[in-house]
Scaffold this motif. Structure first.
Motif, short mmCIF file in Angstrom:
data_model
loop_
_atom_site.label_atom_id
_atom_site.label_comp_id
_atom_site.label_asym_id
_atom_site.label_seq_id
_atom_site.Cartn_x
_atom_site.Cartn_y
_atom_site.Cartn_z
N UNK A 40 34.72 48.34 45.34
CA UNK A 40 36.32 48.37 45.73
C UNK A 40 36.40 49.03 47.19
N UNK A 41 35.89 50.77 46.71
CA UNK A 41 35.99 51.44 48.21
C UNK A 41 34.86 50.81 49.19
N UNK A 42 34.21 51.01 48.91
CA UNK A 42 32.90 51.12 49.94
C UNK A 42 33.20 49.78 50.45
N UNK A 53 30.48 60.04 39.89
CA UNK A 53 30.62 60.60 39.07
C UNK A 53 31.13 61.70 38.11
N UNK A 54 32.14 62.37 39.16
CA UNK A 54 33.04 63.22 38.83
C UNK A 54 34.28 62.95 37.99
N UNK A 55 34.58 61.47 38.76
CA UNK A 55 35.42 61.31 37.79
C UNK A 55 35.92 60.92 36.94
N UNK A 56 34.59 60.52 36.39
CA UNK A 56 33.74 60.02 34.90
C UNK A 56 33.89 60.89 34.13
N UNK A 57 33.49 62.17 35.18
CA UNK A 57 33.36 63.92 33.83
C UNK A 57 34.90 64.17 34.28
N UNK A 58 35.83 63.86 34.58
CA UNK A 58 37.45 63.99 34.21
C UNK A 58 38.15 63.72 33.37
N UNK A 59 37.54 62.22 33.58
CA UNK A 59 38.22 60.99 32.53
C UNK A 59 37.18 61.63 31.00
N UNK A 76 44.32 59.52 23.67
CA UNK A 76 43.64 60.09 24.54
C UNK A 76 42.69 59.15 25.56
N UNK A 77 42.65 58.49 24.68
CA UNK A 77 41.35 57.52 25.51
C UNK A 77 42.45 57.00 27.07
N UNK A 78 43.88 56.62 26.66
CA UNK A 78 44.44 56.24 27.84
C UNK A 78 45.20 57.15 28.93
N UNK A 79 44.80 58.74 28.70
CA UNK A 79 45.41 59.24 29.33
C UNK A 79 44.39 59.59 30.24
N UNK A 80 43.02 59.54 30.14
CA UNK A 80 41.68 59.33 30.80
C UNK A 80 41.88 58.91 31.58
N UNK A 81 41.99 57.52 32.63
CA UNK A 81 41.96 56.73 34.33
C UNK A 81 43.39 57.78 34.88
N UNK A 82 43.99 58.05 33.81
CA UNK A 82 45.56 58.84 34.75
C UNK A 82 45.79 59.81 34.87
N UNK A 83 44.57 60.54 34.12
CA UNK A 83 44.23 62.63 34.91
C UNK A 83 43.26 61.81 35.95
N UNK A 84 42.72 61.24 35.37
CA UNK A 84 41.49 61.11 36.67
C UNK A 84 41.46 60.20 38.15
N UNK A 85 42.79 59.14 38.05
CA UNK A 85 43.19 59.16 39.23
C UNK A 85 44.79 59.92 39.95
N UNK A 194 45.83 54.93 55.75
CA UNK A 194 45.55 55.59 54.95
C UNK A 194 46.31 55.75 53.30
N UNK A 195 47.65 55.29 53.74
CA UNK A 195 47.72 54.57 52.11
C UNK A 195 47.46 54.34 51.39
N UNK A 196 47.13 52.91 51.96
CA UNK A 196 45.82 51.95 51.73
C UNK A 196 44.65 52.77 50.39
N UNK A 197 44.67 53.53 51.29
CA UNK A 197 42.69 54.14 50.83
C UNK A 197 42.95 54.97 50.10
N UNK A 198 44.27 55.41 50.11
CA UNK A 198 44.41 57.14 48.74
C UNK A 198 44.69 55.78 47.60
N UNK A 199 45.04 55.15 47.75
CA UNK A 199 45.27 54.86 46.36
C UNK A 199 44.13 53.66 45.99
N UNK A 200 43.76 53.47 46.63
CA UNK A 200 41.89 52.23 46.78
C UNK A 200 41.03 53.50 45.39
N UNK A 201 40.89 55.18 46.45
CA UNK A 201 40.22 56.40 45.77
C UNK A 201 40.97 56.91 44.61
N UNK A 202 42.20 56.14 44.59
CA UNK A 202 43.09 56.92 43.01
C UNK A 202 42.92 55.30 42.02
#
Length: 320
Positions: A40-42, A53-59, A76-85, A194-202
């Motif tokens: 989606x990002x690329x 993989x850094x966002x996988x690690x954060x989650x 705890x699992x629901x917090x993982x994608x939120x913190x990563x985003x 810029x805004x759209x790309x930031x949303x997709x990045x998150x």
């Protein structure tokens, strides 16, 4: 129709697999979920990330730390994608001003910094790792068998695919495709690039964070070495091989790469092979796959198969 058949096949497959292959299926499915975000990002936002993989690690560390300190597994699992985003928004706000290889190197640097911090952080287990993560459970029901995690991983992949499909077919999705083709023309047409790309990045980071959270509960142990730079490169290779800008591509790419890596690891650990054989074979295969895709399948496996199918339909229609 094809989507329904694929969904039924995915649900039946864990029941047919031998027990020894279920672990590979879980890891493959989680990798596919992360790769959906990379594609989606690329493919749609036109941004290259070598630090997914850094966002996988954060989650994973978010879910693991919360669970270790007594938070129930579901929140705890629901917090993982939120913190990563949230982390992706904070990181992406300055980094997404970069383009091309500058952005790729910047995301790579973020992952290296994160791994270094995790290795030094005693509260996260340091270099030894975070231990004692409980099994995932909902109330009194606990997942203790691999087949349960196989379906949990399938749920994560299904969420990633469904959300991505809705994003791609929406107005922002069309704006992203336009921006990937020509950023200047899209901006002139009123697209907030810029805004759209930031949303997709998150959003892509949230997929990785959710997959990382399931990974933490599945293994019950986390260490900085669980998220090497090579893992981020694997996600990019999966997305490119399968086909950027497609939803089926990340799944196909993940299947091809994970299965191939398993075969190479088996060959590399055969009697008489040197200790470094598995890693050398993996690096060589990634290089060969990328070169082969660039030369012979520049759009990836899935677009190539679709093109062949379309030509077949056109020939039958013409003959009829």
């Amino acid at each position: 129709m094809r989507l329904a058949v694929a969904a039924v096949a995915a649900l039946v497959l864990p029941l047919l697999l031998p027990e020894r292959h279920l672990a590979t299926f879980v890891l493959l499915t989680l990798a596919a979920a992360v790769t959906v975000g990379v594609s989606l990002l690329m493919g749609y936002a036109g941004q290259v990330s070598l630090g997914q993989a850094s966002f996988s690690a954060i989650g994973a560390y978010t879910a693991g730390l919360l669970a270790v300190h007594g938070v129930p597994p579901v929140p705890a699992l629901l917090a993982a994608p939120i913190v990563a985003a949230v982390a992706a928004v904070l990181i992406g706000f300055p980094l997404l001003r970069l383009r091309g290889h500058h952005l790729a190197f910047a995301t790579l640097a973020v992952q290296l910094i994160l791994l270094s911090l995790l290795a030094q952080a005693e509260w996260a287990g340091g270099a030894i790792g975070l231990q004692g993560i409980p099994r995932f459970s909902v109330g009194d029901f606990s997942l203790r068998e691999d087949i349960g995690y196989a379906y949990l991983a399938l749920l994560v992949l299904g969420i990633a695919l469904l959300v991505s499909r809705n994003v791609v077919s929406s107005r922002p999705g069309r704006g992203l495709r336009a921006a990937a083709t020509s950023e200047i023309a899209a901006a002139a047409s009123g697209v907030p690039v810029g805004g759209y790309r930031l949303v997709v990045f998150a959003l892509s980071a949230s997929f990785a964070g959710l997959a990382g959270g399931v990974y933490a509960f599945y293994l019950g142990y986390l260490a900085p070495g669980s998220f090497p730079v090579l893992l981020s490169i694997e996600y990019v290779v999966m997305a490119v091989v399968g086909g950027l800008g497609t939803l089926a591509g990340p799944v196909v790419g993940a299947v091809l790469i994970v299965v191939l890596v398993q075969v190479l690891n088996t060959l590399g650990t055969m009697p008489g092979m040197p200790d470094y054989a598995p890693s050398v074979l993996s690096y060589a295969v990634y290089a060969l796959l990328l070169v082969g895709c660039v030369l012979f399948l520049p759009r990836g496996v899935v677009p190539a198969l679709r093109a062949v199918a379309d030509r077949g339909v056109a020939r039958r229609t013409g003959a009829g």
